[in-house]
Motif scaffolding. Sequence first.
Motif, PDB file in Angstrom:
ATOM      1  N   ALA A  31      60.017  29.353 -28.521  1.00  0.00           N
ATOM      2  CA  ALA A  31      60.709  29.125 -29.786  1.00  0.00           C
ATOM      3  C   ALA A  31      62.090  28.515 -29.563  1.00  0.00           C
ATOM      4  CB  ALA A  31      60.821  30.434 -30.562  1.00  0.00           C
ATOM      5  N   ALA A  32      62.835  29.024 -28.578  1.00  0.00           N
ATOM      6  CA  ALA A  32      64.176  28.490 -28.299  1.00  0.00           C
ATOM      7  C   ALA A  32      64.100  27.042 -27.825  1.00  0.00           C
ATOM      8  CB  ALA A  32      64.881  29.355 -27.252  1.00  0.00           C
ATOM      9  N   SER A  33      63.144  26.731 -26.960  1.00  0.00           N
ATOM     10  CA  SER A  33      63.045  25.352 -26.464  1.00  0.00           C
ATOM     11  C   SER A  33      62.647  24.401 -27.583  1.00  0.00           C
ATOM     12  CB  SER A  33      62.055  25.259 -25.296  1.00  0.00           C
ATOM     13  OG  SER A  33      60.730  25.512 -25.719  1.00  0.00           O
ATOM     14  N   PRO A  63      56.600  39.092 -25.149  1.00  0.00           N
ATOM     15  CA  PRO A  63      57.569  38.542 -26.100  1.00  0.00           C
ATOM     16  C   PRO A  63      58.551  37.541 -25.490  1.00  0.00           C
ATOM     17  CG  PRO A  63      57.324  40.891 -26.445  1.00  0.00           C
ATOM     18  CD  PRO A  63      56.576  40.557 -25.181  1.00  0.00           C
ATOM     19  N   ALA A  64      58.931  37.717 -24.233  1.00  0.00           N
ATOM     20  CA  ALA A  64      59.910  36.810 -23.621  1.00  0.00           C
ATOM     21  C   ALA A  64      59.389  35.376 -23.584  1.00  0.00           C
ATOM     22  CB  ALA A  64      60.267  37.277 -22.216  1.00  0.00           C
ATOM     23  N   LYS A 124      59.510  27.763 -33.543  1.00  0.00           N
ATOM     24  CA  LYS A 124      58.799  29.036 -33.613  1.00  0.00           C
ATOM     25  C   LYS A 124      57.629  29.019 -32.647  1.00  0.00           C
ATOM     26  CE  LYS A 124      56.177  27.661 -37.707  1.00  0.00           C
ATOM     27  NZ  LYS A 124      55.820  28.024 -39.073  1.00  0.00           N
ATOM     28  N   CYS A 150      51.683  33.953 -31.053  1.00  0.00           N
ATOM     29  CA  CYS A 150      50.821  34.446 -29.981  1.00  0.00           C
ATOM     30  C   CYS A 150      49.368  34.427 -30.449  1.00  0.00           C
ATOM     31  CB  CYS A 150      51.238  35.870 -29.598  1.00  0.00           C
ATOM     32  SG  CYS A 150      50.324  36.541 -28.210  1.00  0.00           S
ATOM     33  N   GLY A 180      57.285  33.975 -25.750  1.00  0.00           N
ATOM     34  CA  GLY A 180      57.403  33.455 -27.109  1.00  0.00           C
ATOM     35  C   GLY A 180      58.834  33.092 -27.449  1.00  0.00           C
ATOM     36  N   ASP A 181      59.777  33.920 -27.003  1.00  0.00           N
ATOM     37  CA  ASP A 181      61.195  33.622 -27.234  1.00  0.00           C
ATOM     38  C   ASP A 181      61.589  32.315 -26.565  1.00  0.00           C
ATOM     39  OD1 ASP A 181      61.369  36.018 -28.608  1.00  0.00           O
ATOM     40  OD2 ASP A 181      62.410  37.077 -26.986  1.00  0.00           O
ATOM     41  N   GLU A 182      61.122  32.119 -25.333  1.00  0.00           N
ATOM     42  CA  GLU A 182      61.441  30.885 -24.596  1.00  0.00           C
ATOM     43  C   GLU A 182      60.850  29.668 -25.290  1.00  0.00           C
ATOM     44  OE1 GLU A 182      61.575  32.987 -20.182  1.00  0.00           O
ATOM     45  OE2 GLU A 182      59.760  31.954 -20.847  1.00  0.00           O
TER      46      GLU A 182
END
Length: 68
Positions: A33-35, A26-27, A15, A18, A29-31
Amino acid sequence: AVLGNGKTQMVGRGKARCNPQDVEIPAIGDELAASRAMRDLAGQLMHAADRDLAAVGAVPDLPRTTYG
């Protein structure tokens, strides 16, 4: 992140939050969280490999505590 082989399934979780003072993109944060989820999953896979190696008698001299 989910990894399955048809018999079992592993789930990595990650997770990102911000800081209220940061620009909201948002992109990013997505990166993050995914990593982090993939890093979690990689650790689970290494632990599973260590258990499988130990089950067949191939135990390393010093157990690994970190991966990477």
